[in-house]
Design a protein around this motif. Structure first.
Motif, PDB file in Angstrom:
ATOM      1  N   GLU A 355      -4.968  12.590  -6.205  1.00  0.00           N
ATOM      2  CA  GLU A 355      -4.784  11.172  -5.871  1.00  0.00           C
ATOM      3  C   GLU A 355      -3.289  10.870  -5.718  1.00  0.00           C
ATOM      4  OE1 GLU A 355      -8.375   8.564  -7.537  1.00  0.00           O
ATOM      5  OE2 GLU A 355      -7.058   9.288  -9.132  1.00  0.00           O
ATOM      6  N   TYR A 356      -2.950  10.183  -4.614  1.00  0.00           N
ATOM      7  CA  TYR A 356      -1.552   9.908  -4.292  1.00  0.00           C
ATOM      8  C   TYR A 356      -1.445   8.494  -3.704  1.00  0.00           C
ATOM      9  CZ  TYR A 356      -1.356  14.957  -4.777  1.00  0.00           C
ATOM     10  OH  TYR A 356      -1.474  16.237  -5.277  1.00  0.00           O
ATOM     11  N   VAL A 357      -0.224   7.993  -3.686  1.00  0.00           N
ATOM     12  CA  VAL A 357       0.030   6.679  -3.069  1.00  0.00           C
ATOM     13  C   VAL A 357       1.292   6.758  -2.220  1.00  0.00           C
ATOM     14  CG1 VAL A 357      -1.134   5.159  -4.717  1.00  0.00           C
ATOM     15  CG2 VAL A 357       1.190   5.966  -5.220  1.00  0.00           C
ATOM     16  N   ALA A 358       1.357   5.885  -1.210  1.00  0.00           N
ATOM     17  CA  ALA A 358       2.549   5.749  -0.373  1.00  0.00           C
ATOM     18  C   ALA A 358       2.602   4.312   0.128  1.00  0.00           C
ATOM     19  CB  ALA A 358       2.522   6.731   0.801  1.00  0.00           C
ATOM     20  N   GLY A 359       3.784   3.867   0.525  1.00  0.00           N
ATOM     21  CA  GLY A 359       3.943   2.515   1.050  1.00  0.00           C
ATOM     22  C   GLY A 359       4.129   1.480  -0.038  1.00  0.00           C
ATOM     23  N   TRP A 360       3.800   0.241   0.287  1.00  0.00           N
ATOM     24  CA  TRP A 360       4.050  -0.879  -0.628  1.00  0.00           C
ATOM     25  C   TRP A 360       3.273  -0.763  -1.933  1.00  0.00           C
ATOM     26  CZ3 TRP A 360       4.253  -5.992   2.716  1.00  0.00           C
ATOM     27  CH2 TRP A 360       5.469  -6.012   3.411  1.00  0.00           C
ATOM     28  N   ILE A 361       2.080  -0.195  -1.908  1.00  0.00           N
ATOM     29  CA  ILE A 361       1.324  -0.079  -3.154  1.00  0.00           C
ATOM     30  C   ILE A 361       1.984   0.944  -4.078  1.00  0.00           C
ATOM     31  CG2 ILE A 361      -0.279   1.775  -2.485  1.00  0.00           C
ATOM     32  CD1 ILE A 361      -1.110  -1.526  -4.378  1.00  0.00           C
ATOM     33  N   LYS A 362       2.875   1.746  -3.538  1.00  0.00           N
ATOM     34  CA  LYS A 362       3.624   2.729  -4.317  1.00  0.00           C
ATOM     35  C   LYS A 362       4.941   2.152  -4.842  1.00  0.00           C
ATOM     36  CE  LYS A 362       6.302   6.999  -3.483  1.00  0.00           C
ATOM     37  NZ  LYS A 362       6.678   7.974  -2.432  1.00  0.00           N
ATOM     38  N   ARG A 363       5.698   1.493  -3.960  1.00  0.00           N
ATOM     39  CA  ARG A 363       7.052   1.076  -4.332  1.00  0.00           C
ATOM     40  C   ARG A 363       7.249  -0.433  -4.406  1.00  0.00           C
ATOM     41  NH1 ARG A 363       7.320   2.077   1.215  1.00  0.00           N
ATOM     42  NH2 ARG A 363       8.409   0.436   2.378  1.00  0.00           N
ATOM     43  N   GLY A 364       6.215  -1.213  -4.047  1.00  0.00           N
ATOM     44  CA  GLY A 364       6.356  -2.656  -3.969  1.00  0.00           C
ATOM     45  C   GLY A 364       6.746  -3.073  -2.558  1.00  0.00           C
ATOM     46  N   PRO A 365       6.624  -4.381  -2.248  1.00  0.00           N
ATOM     47  CA  PRO A 365       6.868  -4.876  -0.877  1.00  0.00           C
ATOM     48  C   PRO A 365       8.351  -4.977  -0.559  1.00  0.00           C
ATOM     49  CG  PRO A 365       6.268  -6.692  -2.300  1.00  0.00           C
ATOM     50  CD  PRO A 365       6.145  -5.455  -3.135  1.00  0.00           C
ATOM     51  N   THR A 366       8.977  -3.837  -0.331  1.00  0.00           N
ATOM     52  CA  THR A 366      10.404  -3.810  -0.041  1.00  0.00           C
ATOM     53  C   THR A 366      10.659  -3.001   1.226  1.00  0.00           C
ATOM     54  OG1 THR A 366      10.722  -1.804  -1.383  1.00  0.00           O
ATOM     55  CG2 THR A 366      11.006  -3.924  -2.493  1.00  0.00           C
ATOM     56  N   GLY A 367      11.798  -3.268   1.859  1.00  0.00           N
ATOM     57  CA  GLY A 367      12.197  -2.498   3.019  1.00  0.00           C
ATOM     58  C   GLY A 367      11.557  -2.985   4.302  1.00  0.00           C
ATOM     59  N   VAL A 368      11.896  -2.297   5.381  1.00  0.00           N
ATOM     60  CA  VAL A 368      11.348  -2.602   6.699  1.00  0.00           C
ATOM     61  C   VAL A 368      10.334  -1.519   7.067  1.00  0.00           C
ATOM     62  CG1 VAL A 368      13.403  -3.831   7.458  1.00  0.00           C
ATOM     63  CG2 VAL A 368      13.274  -1.358   7.786  1.00  0.00           C
ATOM     64  N   ILE A 369       9.762  -1.603   8.274  1.00  0.00           N
ATOM     65  CA  ILE A 369       8.721  -0.652   8.657  1.00  0.00           C
ATOM     66  C   ILE A 369       9.210   0.786   8.525  1.00  0.00           C
ATOM     67  CG2 ILE A 369       7.385   0.203  10.621  1.00  0.00           C
ATOM     68  CD1 ILE A 369       7.017  -2.685  11.502  1.00  0.00           C
ATOM     69  N   GLY A 370      10.444   1.048   8.959  1.00  0.00           N
ATOM     70  CA  GLY A 370      10.968   2.402   8.901  1.00  0.00           C
ATOM     71  C   GLY A 370      11.134   2.950   7.501  1.00  0.00           C
TER      72      GLY A 370
END
Length: 453
Positions: A355-370
């Motif tokens: 089980e792994y995570v990536a994106g906002w659910i991993k790091r929170g809603p930060t950064g831009v699309i890139g």
């Protein structure tokens, strides 16, 4: 490294597709098969349903995501819900050697002030979903309001302000659904106040999006010079990053723009903290009360005890997103994320195999699309480091689609999405437009089946 054969990625937005791309690049084995599962029958996530319709260059990123999803080792599987009323996370562990959750941050942050639930107080997230054609979007926004307050000074706040003052000619060439297009064009909003509790040097919008406000036909963008002057960064910008200095220069130009006049206008306000949304006798919004703030010398602000009411019949909250729990996965409520170590999901402090995570659910809603690209690469590196153990995990022999389709929801394959694209092009043509989104579940699923309505 032992060859992985079956991996699932939950979510087909940028973080999900970048995860797939990293998998394909770092594990070029022809034996690898990746299923990209999405709750919606359409791919691309935030790029389709979060990027403003008039930002065609950003939306063109869909073509890059498309190339990944069309790889023969990848299978898009839409209309699959993961959670209580769909396939469970436990079932996914039985079906796939590894599962990467890229489910974003679906909730908006609240202000926590009196009057926030009055009729006419709305989430900017809901408004964006509506004009972007999300099938779950609510309806019934008070578009006839002559004055709107947008609380927040990030790119989403700038987006909604811009959409509220756009004209018919500027929206006609977008892919937004016909109903929101017509409602926005005929709405009565003439003044949009975009308000932040801190100073302009701490605002979160990017220079490109900010400057775009000064190019809107028939729209005045105004800033109060006295509010700029309260910001030490504006007075002495030498040590600030280049993008912040460029933002301040644009704001300074608008502060010398003269009187507002009688046309549509956007007013950018600073050092105002919302303390209450004031209601009318009928329970609708009539104004927002703000406390004037000032720099506290430590990078924050403090209240001054001075208040200002801004009259408005509509308030849009744009103060950030927040992750929501996915049934079956651990969740850190204080952070709004899934606990992890380099992308490995942690259960009771230990990595959960597969089980792994990536994106906002991993790091929170930060950064831009890139920002999702290096985030995805980190997670995939952890996954591939575990490949020997993952390849040895027993999984069901049958095609996972047999199980995924056993919940009363027929999965939509890539060919179904191509049918939706064709139907939206046909709909747009009938309206004299290049394309127009289908914005309801029944219409999307009918289009995916190729049956129309």
């Amino acid at each position: 490294m032992s060859a992985l054969k079956r991996v699932a990625v939950v979510g087909s937005g940028p973080s999900g597709v970048y995860t797939v791309q990293a998998l394909l690049d770092q594990d070029p084995s022809a034996a690898l098969a990746v299923d990209v599962l999405d709750r919606l029958p359409c791919p691309y996530g935030l790029v389709r349903y979060g990027v403003a319709p008039d930002h065609e260059k950003i939306k063109s990123l869909q073509q890059n995501l498309r190339r990944v999803l069309e790889d023969p080792r990848v299978r898009f599987v839409g209309n699959v819900r993961v959670g209580d009323d769909g396939v469970s996370t436990e079932e996914l562990r039985e079906l796939y050697q590894a599962v990467v959750y890229c489910v974003g941050a679906a909730a908006d942050r609240r202000l926590g002030i009196p009057g926030e639930d009055l009729d006419g107080s709305c989430s900017a997230t809901d408004f964006v979903s509506w004009y972007s054609g999300h099938p779950d979007a609510r309806d019934g926004f008070p578009l006839a309001a002559p004055s709107v307050v947008v609380i927040g000074v990030g790119n989403v706040a700038v987006d909604v302000a811009r959409m509220l003052v756009r004209g018919a000619a500027e929206l006609h060439g977008t892919d937004m659904p016909q109903r929101p297009l017509e409602d926005l064009v005929h709405g009565g909003s003439r003044t949009v106040h975009v308000v932040g509790r801190r100073g302009p040097s701490q605002a979160k919008f990017t220079t490109r999006e900010l400057r775009e406000l000064g190019t809107l036909p028939g729209v005045r963008t105004l800033v109060r010079e006295a509010e700029l002057a309260r910001d030490p960064g504006y007075v002495r910008p030498e040590g600030l990053p280049g993008p912040v200095r460029r933002n301040l220069a644009a704001l300074g130009d608008w502060s010398r723009g003269g009187a507002a006049g009688s046309g549509r206008r956007i007013e950018l306000r600073f050092f105002l903290r919302p303390v209450e949304i004031l209601g009318s006798d009928t329970g609708t919004v009539r104004a927002v009360r703000f406390e004037r703030t000032e720099p506290d010398g430590r990078g924050g602000v403090r209240g001054t005890g001075s208040f200002e009411d801004i009259e408005a019949r509509w308030v849009l909250r744009s103060v950030g997103y927040r992750g929501v729990p996915l049934p079956g996965l651990p969740f850190d409520a204080s952070r709004g994320t899934v606990p992890h170590d380099g992308g490995r999901v942690l259960r009771d402090g230990r990595p959960s195999p597969g089980e792994y995570v990536a994106g906002w659910i991993k790091r929170g809603p930060t950064g831009v699309i890139g920002t999702n690209r290096p985030c995805a690469k980190e997670t995939v590196a952890a996954l591939l480091a575990d490949a020997d153990a993952l390849a040895a995990r027993p999984v069901a022999e049958a095609d996972p689609l047999a199980r995924l389709g056993a919940r009363g929801r027929t999965p939509v394959p890539w060919s179904g999405w191509l049918n939706v694209e064709a139907a939206e092009a046909l709909l747009g043509g009938s309206l004299g437009r290049a394309t127009a989104k289908i914005a309801d579940w029944d219409g999307l699923l009918a289009a995916a089946r190729g049956t129309g309505r």
